[in-house]
Structure formats: structure tokens, C-alpha cells
Design an enzyme around this catalytic site. Structure first.
Site, PDB file in Angstrom:
ATOM      1  N   SER A 250       0.835  -1.189   0.000  1.00  0.00           N
ATOM      2  CA  SER A 250       0.000   0.000   0.000  1.00  0.00           C
ATOM      3  C   SER A 250       0.872   1.242   0.000  1.00  0.00           C
ATOM      4  O   SER A 250       2.100   1.153   0.059  1.00  0.00           O
ATOM      5  CB  SER A 250      -0.902   0.000   1.231  1.00  0.00           C
ATOM      6  OG  SER A 250      -0.121   0.358   2.354  1.00  0.00           O
ATOM      7  N   LYS A 251       0.191   2.385  -0.029  1.00  0.00           N
ATOM      8  CA  LYS A 251       0.909   3.662  -0.059  1.00  0.00           C
ATOM      9  C   LYS A 251       1.913   3.766   1.083  1.00  0.00           C
ATOM     10  O   LYS A 251       2.959   4.381   0.953  1.00  0.00           O
ATOM     11  CB  LYS A 251      -0.087   4.820   0.052  1.00  0.00           C
ATOM     12  CG  LYS A 251      -0.778   5.107  -1.259  1.00  0.00           C
ATOM     13  CD  LYS A 251      -1.098   6.599  -1.381  1.00  0.00           C
ATOM     14  CE  LYS A 251      -1.803   6.902  -2.697  1.00  0.00           C
ATOM     15  NZ  LYS A 251      -3.254   6.921  -2.576  1.00  0.00           N
ATOM     16  N   ARG A 252       1.584   3.141   2.206  1.00  0.00           N
ATOM     17  CA  ARG A 252       2.475   3.215   3.371  1.00  0.00           C
ATOM     18  C   ARG A 252       3.828   2.557   3.107  1.00  0.00           C
ATOM     19  O   ARG A 252       4.790   2.809   3.798  1.00  0.00           O
ATOM     20  CB  ARG A 252       1.802   2.573   4.587  1.00  0.00           C
ATOM     21  CG  ARG A 252       1.112   3.605   5.472  1.00  0.00           C
ATOM     22  CD  ARG A 252       0.142   2.950   6.405  1.00  0.00           C
ATOM     23  NE  ARG A 252      -1.071   2.566   5.687  1.00  0.00           N
ATOM     24  CZ  ARG A 252      -1.730   1.446   5.863  1.00  0.00           C
ATOM     25  NH1 ARG A 252      -1.305   0.566   6.725  1.00  0.00           N
ATOM     26  NH2 ARG A 252      -2.817   1.191   5.171  1.00  0.00           N
ATOM     27  N   GLY A 254       5.608   3.165   0.705  1.00  0.00           N
ATOM     28  CA  GLY A 254       6.437   4.079  -0.092  1.00  0.00           C
ATOM     29  C   GLY A 254       6.028   3.996  -1.550  1.00  0.00           C
ATOM     30  O   GLY A 254       4.883   4.249  -1.877  1.00  0.00           O
TER      31      GLY A 254
END
Ligand code: GLU
Length: 482
Positions: A250-252, A254
Site C-alpha cells: 500500500s501507499k504506506r 512508499g
């Protein structure tokens, strides 16, 4: 039957690697079967959809070489069709207006929770009379349109990846909302599960291939196909791309969008190759390095893994370097120029393309990503490159000044330097100073490049000499030795 598959991204963010990988599998299947690959932009979420994300998606697919045969179709332009189909379901009694307020729905769920039941809609407005509906409207309640789901139904399909999948109607959360904010005769805003089915029917999609996160939508959609009297397509749910901890990437984590990978200096061919390997095993006769066209020749769903695939940077870097290392200098130069320009390096110096190509030839075999070329070649583009701490230390060592001075004097002014003459020059200076060439080279490197390590020394020297920078660097180094 001609195979027709699609990729249906929502433009609520940049092209995600998971969506791109789903696009790869659809594309490979279409090309393998001589079918069609269709692009549909699912922009019904007007608040979160943005034109720049649509552009990013189109650019990303194009960059990867995932050419589409039809589209892009935009759901926002197809509202009339969705409205007609919802009306048809209402007319047949397969869908109905429900007027529950958010507070009532919350209370219902709380009560279910208190009884230890899973939250679901209890279908309480399924059989409202026209009078009851009118009363709700008069009260100012807004309606949603719900599609009837029979609790006793069993829904089965033979998944292209996962084999037989069975769902019970009672596990689908009660009658499903297919449109919200309906008022009066207006059927409101149609929702994902419904519009996707209407479109897949209209676009004659034969195989719906998408990420495993959609598996819970499939039984609901199968019921909608039946209600709309359409043939149910084949379904295939591909494994998710996972991070190192085993959770969905996911976006988390990076970097997740294709444009990020592009900016970081990964090659489209390497990314496409890597994404294919993330979830598909090449056949025995294939190597791990292949083009999309090659993969298309061999592609089938039997070799798509069921388990999620962990994203592995080392593997991607290795693959990227496999593409970069043998690349012709001219091709590599075309790819590097934008990176050099973005760093403010002058790539037009005397229109000297051969000089740039020599640089590419020098660094190509040690590049993992294109963006690394910026730091690696700084000493070739920036006249006053400076000296690192280690370089300064080396220049201050006893004997360094003598070496630098002797080489500076020996360098021919206004004459080209070749590998042979440079080597002969070094040999001569070594002899004159009664030293070994091996003692000269580290000093020459720091003096010329400002650093203790870097690309091949002789080649670097020739490239610097070409711009007349070797003597100025040696002069600057002499200043440091004082
Ligand atoms: N718009 C959906 C998504 O981006 C498409 C899902 C599907 O392929 O049905 O996940």
C-alpha cells in the site's frame, strides 16, 4: 468465441503496481488468445476521481507497452445506461427503494452485534407498500436502491486461478445497495458492483480477471448477471502483491505507483517483466528475463499462483540491471539525458553526442537504475566538483603534491589524449618519480574526480581531458595539497 478482457482502473490515484500487474495478466491473456484488451476508466466516484490520475493511468499503461484495443471508456459518460438498467430491475421487482436513515442502520447493526451476529442489512424495507414509500418520501428520507439477495442461494464459479469457489447468499450482507441518494423517480448514483456488471455485459467481456481483493464482489455480481439476463463470464482472481511483512502493498510502503518506478529509473521492460513474475511462473523453456510478447506466447492461468507474491526490491534491481548492462550506449544515452538535464547538467556542450555516449558506455555496465547516473557522473558535468573528505585526506598525504604536479606538467595541452598516450604518460611519470604506477593512480583519481572511488580511471581521465578539465582539476587539487 473471441476473448474480451478489460482493465478497469478507478482514477482516484496514480496507476498502482497492483492494477498494472492485473493489466499485464489481462493483456497477456488477450494477446495469447488473439482476443481484445479493453480499457475502462471507472470514474463514478466523482469526488475522488481526477483527470490527472486518468492521465497518469493512460501514460503508465502506454509506457509499459500495455496497448489497449478499445477505449478508454468512461463510466461517467454512461450514466443513462445504468439508470435504464436500474429501472428495469425496479420494474421487475428485483430491486427496491429502501428508506432507512443512517441512524436506523446503525441501531440495527448495534443490535446485531449485541446478539453476537455478523452485521448485515435485515431487508426490512424489502416489501414496503407504495403508500409506505410515499410516507417515507414525505418525511424527507432519501432512498437507496437495493438489489434482492436470496439468503438460500448458493453461488458457485470455477475460478481461473483458484478453482471452484462457493458462496452462500446469506453471507453477502443482505440486500445490496446498487444506487444511493435516490429521490422521487431519480434513481440516484449507481454504485461499483452494479455498473461494473452493466459495463462488462455491454462490452461483452468474456473473462473478468482482477485482484483477489474483489473476490467477495464476484458472487454479488453473478446474481446481477442473472437478474439482467446476461451470460455470466469466467472469473479469475489474481494474487495480491504483498510487502515484506506479508500485507497488501500500500501507499504506506512508499513507492507503489508505476510513475514512481519510472522516475526512479526503472525500465518499462524490466518492470513489466518483474510484474509478470510476481504471480506467474514462466514455463520451463523460458528464462526469467522475457518481453511481454514472449510471455504472451506462453501465458495461461494454470501457471498463475494462488498465494500472494512478495515484492522483492533486490530481484527487481537485479532484473533492471540485466536490461541496463547490455544496452547500446546510444539507447542508454537517450534514456539518461532526461535525468542529467533534470539535475542541471549541460547535455548540449558543443553538441557533443559522442562524448555523452562514451559516458553511457563507461557507466552502463555498473548501473542498477537510471537515476544513479546523476551522482555517478557528476564529476564529468560539474566543473567545480569539489573534493570529498577522503579525497582531501589523500591529497594532503605526503608525496601527493609531487605526483599531482608531475602529471599536470606532463599532460599535453590542446591535444587529444588516448588510452595509449595516457598510459604511457603515467608510466613515464612513475619512472621519473621512481614510484610504482599503482601508487600514482589513487592520487590521480582523487585529483581528477574529487573522490576516492568511481568509474574506470583512465576512461574518466580521457572524458575530462576532452573538455579540458583534467588540468584545471589537477591545479585545484594542488591547492588542497598545500
Ligand atoms: N475499478 C475497480 C478497481 O479499480 C475495478 C475492479 C474490477 O476489475 O472489477 O479495483
Amino acid at each position: 468465441m473471441t476473448v474480451r478482457v478489460r482493465i478497469a482502473p478507478s482514477p482516484t490515484g496514480n496507476l498502482h503496481i497492483g492494477t498494472a500487474r492485473t493489466a499485464v495478466f489481462n493483456w497477456l491473456f488477450a494477446r495469447h488468445t488473439g482476443g481484445k484488451f479493453i480499457l475502462r476508466i471507472e470514474d463514478t466516484d466523482l469526488e475522488r476521481s481526477r483527470p490527472e490520475f486518468t492521465q497518469n493511468i493512460l501514460d503508465g499503461l502506454t509506457w509499459l507497452g500495455l496497448t489497449w484495443d478499445e477505449g478508454p471508456f468512461f463510466q461517467s459518460q454512461r450514466m443513462d445506461l445504468y439508470q435504464q438498467k436500474i429501472q428495469a430491475l425496479l420494474d421487475q421487482g428485483l430491486a427496491y427503494r429502501a428508506y432507512d436513515t443512517p441512524e436506523e442502520l446503525d441501531a440495527m447493526r448495534e443490535a446485531q452485534k449485541a446478539r453476537g451476529e455478523a452485521p448485515r442489512y435485515d431487508n426490512r424495507h424489502r416489501n414496503l407498500t407504495p403508500e409506505q414509500c410515499a410516507a417515507c418520501e414525505a418525511e424527507g428520507r432519501t432512498a437507496v436502491i437495493r438489489f434482492r439477495i436470496d439468503d438460500d442461494r448458493e453461488i458457485t464459479w470455477n475460478d481461473l486461478v483458484r478453482g471452484k469457489v462457493v458462496w452462500k447468499g446469506r453471507d453477502l450482507g443482505g440486500d445490496m445497495v446498487i444506487a444511493r441518494a435516490a429521490s422521487g423517480n431519480d434513481i440516484g448514483q449507481p454504485l461499483y458492483n452494479f455498473v461494473v456488471v452493466v459495463d462488462d455485459i455491454d462490452m461483452q467481456i468474456t473473462h473478468v480477471v482482477r485482484g483477489e481483493d474483489h473476490i467477495g464482489n464476484t458472487p454479488k455480481q453473478i446474481l446481477l448477471y442473472e437478474a439482467l439476463a446476461a451470460k455470466v463470464p469466467e472469473f479469475g482472481h489474481t494474487p495480491l502483491i504483498l510487502n515484506q511483512a506479508g500485507a497488501k502493498l500500500s501507499k504506506r510502503d512508499g513507492v507503489t505507483s508505476i510513475s514512481d518506478f519510472q522516475q526512479m529509473g526503472y525500465l518499462a521492460a524490466a518492470i513489466a517483466n518483474y510484474m509478470t513474475l510476481l504471480g506467474w511462473s514462466p514455463t520451463e523453456e523460458m528464462s526469467e528475463i522475457f518481453t511481454l510478447d514472449e510471455a504472451a506466447t506462453h501465458f495461461n492461468f494454470d501457471r498463475v499462483n494462488k498465494a500472494g507474491a512478495k515484492f522483492d526490491w533486490d530481484k527487481l534491481n537485479w532484473l533492471n540491471s540485466q536490461y541496463l548492462h547490455p544496452m547500446p550506449a546510444s539507447t542508454l544515452t537517450d534514456l539518461l539525458i532526461p535525468y542529467w538535464q533534470a539535475a542541471g547538467y549541460d547535455c548540449d556542450w558543443q553538441g557533443d553526442r559522442p562524448w555523452l555516449e562514451q559516458i553511457s558506455a563507461l557507466i552502463g555496465p555498473s548501473l542498477t537504475r537510471l537515476d544513479e547516473a546523476v551522482a555517478m557522473t557528476r564529476y564529468l558535468f560539474i566543473s567545480d566538483v569539489g573534493f570529498t573528505e577522503d579525497a582531501t585526506k589523500k591529497l594532503k598525504q605526503e608525496g601527493s603534491a609531487e605526483i599531482v604536479r608531475a602529471i599536470a606538467i606532463a599532460i599535453p595541452d590542446h591535444q587529444p589524449l588516448t588510452e595509449t598516450t595516457a598510459q604511457a604518460l603515467l608510466k613515464q611519470v612513475a619512472k621519473d618519480l621512481s614510484r610504482k604506477e599503482g601508487q600514482l593512480k589513487p592520487i590521480l583519481r582523487v585529483a581528477l574526480t574529487g573522490d576516492t572511488k568511481g568509474p574506470d580511471l583512465l576512461q574518466s581521465w580521457l572524458l575530462l581531458h576532452h573538455r579540458g578539465w583534467d588540468t584545471t582539476r589537477l591545479q585545484a587539487a594542488l591547492e588542497i595539497t598545500k
